[in-house]
Design an enzyme around this catalytic site. Structure first.
Site, PDB file in Angstrom:
ATOM      1  CG  ASP A 122      39.651  56.221  34.641  1.00 61.11           C
ATOM      2  OD1 ASP A 122      38.732  55.510  34.240  1.00 61.11           O
ATOM      3  OD2 ASP A 122      40.775  55.802  34.941  1.00 61.11           O
ATOM      4  CB  CYS A 186      40.948  37.420  43.429  1.00 61.64           C
ATOM      5  SG  CYS A 186      41.345  38.886  44.409  1.00 61.64           S
ATOM      6  CB  CYS A 229      46.625  43.371  40.876  1.00 64.40           C
ATOM      7  SG  CYS A 229      46.147  41.636  40.761  1.00 64.40           S
TER       8      CYS A 229
HETATM    9  S1  SF4 Z   1      42.982  43.344  40.582  1.00 70.44           S
HETATM   10 FE1  SF4 Z   1      43.994  41.584  41.588  1.00 70.44          FE
HETATM   11  S2  SF4 Z   1      43.510  41.823  43.747  1.00 70.44           S
HETATM   12 FE2  SF4 Z   1      42.087  43.151  42.618  1.00 70.44          FE
HETATM   13  S3  SF4 Z   1      40.275  41.900  42.273  1.00 70.44           S
HETATM   14 FE3  SF4 Z   1      41.581  41.581  40.491  1.00 70.44          FE
HETATM   15  S4  SF4 Z   1      42.823  39.785  40.983  1.00 70.44           S
HETATM   16 FE4  SF4 Z   1      41.932  40.525  42.895  1.00 70.44          FE
END
Ligand code: SF4
Ligand code: SF4
Length: 336
Positions: A122, A186, A229
């Protein structure tokens, strides 16, 4: 040599190991264009010497091969969970240290064969996902995340640059097809087009990389997420093939499962550090973490959380105080 390295990688618990030539990253142009848009936000390190990031030979003189390893972190369908969502990759032990330790024997083997290496998980100045795709380990999905036919999206990538020449593997085909599930799900519309991420809208960025206030326009969409997320990964159809990891350290520790959002919000600095000592969550500071918990409480909290938020509303750190006030207002609007 390739056979021995693959066997070594397997022995160390890696789920895949592939090789790419250490030439300019094929999507360097797209990367430079993305930086121009400013969509990387406060992640200024991504814009530091981008030409170097795209060219392994500028990172390691005489680099010939990029070795890419993958490690599955999927904890299964009924895992222990925290109250308040944390992205799966951050549930257990810090994968940076764990992977680097497991990559060390490969490095030693390459050294013994006359190679010079640089190992990264990373944090290296290299377009890891691009090389993972060139090496045939994965393809980059419309979500911009890596996908592997066997592992789905739930895996970490480690990269070893070496001065040794090792035969490259063929790339794999992109198998996203007509699917757009990650884009459609999203909550903040951060995937603006296939393969285009506006990190400044992404909840992972807003709750982890962003050190300041979370813009009000995104707070409701964050729901009960307190670190990262996974929505665009959870919906990916390739994850139906994902198998549970053999690495137990990626499970959420039992001591975290029992904590409520209210208890997480009241952690002091020492408690926060102790609780997340071995976790990727320690990357953010307590103030950012409590900021995130306040947003979650604002979205899913009840009157019972009022006293916790009242205390935080007078916190000396204005970041915490402002988010606590916002959360109180949300609960007041919802519950009267
Ligand atoms: S992590 Fe969550 S907020 Fe980010 S692109 Fe994916 S779905 Fe969208
Ligand atoms: S959800 Fe669909 S479009 Fe998105 S990465 Fe997975 S397969 Fe590709």
């Amino acid at each position: 040599m390739k056979t021995i390295i693959k066997a070594l990688a397997k022995e160390q618990g890696f789920d895949d190991c592939r090789f790419a030539r250490a030439v300019q990253a094929p999507h360097a142009g797209e990367y430079f264009a993305w930086l121009e848009t400013g969509n990387h936000g406060e992640m200024t390190w991504l814009g530091r010497d981008p030409a170097r990031r795209a060219d392994p030979a500028r990172v390691l003189t005489d680099a010939k091969t990029v070795l890419v390893v993958a490690m599955n972190y999927f904890q299964g369908n009924n895992p222990r969970q925290l109250k308040g969502k944390i992205a799966r990759y951050a549930w257990g032990a810090d994968y940076h240290d764990l992977m680097l330790r497991k990559m060390a024997p490969i490095d030693v083997y390459l050294q013994n064969n006359g190679g010079r290496q640089k190992c990264y998980v990373d944090t290296g100045p290299i377009l890891e996902r691009d090389f993972a795709a060139t090496a045939g380990l994965s393809w980059q999905g419309k979500s911009t995340m890596c996908l592997n036919e066997r592992l789905g999206t739930w895996f970490f990538i480690g990269v070893i640059l070496t001065t040794l020449h090792i035969e490259a593997d063929p790339p794999v085909k992109n198998r996203c097809g007509t699917c757009t599930r990650c884009i459609d799900i999203c909550p903040t519309r951060a995937i603006t087009l296939p393969y285009q991420l506006n990190a400044r809208r992404c909840i992972s960025y807003l709750t982890i990389e962003n050190k300041g206030p979370i813009p009000v326009e995104f707070r409701s969409a964050i729901g009960d997420r307190i670190y990262g997320c996974d929505d665009c990964l959870e919906v990916c159809p390739w994850n139906r093939f994902a198998k549970e990891t053999r690495e137990t350290k990626f499970q959420l520790p039992a001591r975290l499962e029992i904590l409520t959002l209210g208890q997480l919000a009241l952690l002091n600095d020492d408690e926060f550090r102790a609780l997340f000592r071995d976790s990727p969550v320690k990357r953010i500071k307590r103030a950012q973490f409590v900021r995130n918990v306040c947003v979650a409480l604002g979205n899913v909290g009840t009157r019972e959380d009022g006293s916790v938020l009242m205390r935080l509303a007078s916190d000396p750190d204005p970041l915490i105080a402002e988010h606590a006030c916002w959360a109180l207002e949300q609960i007041r609007n919802r519950e009267g």
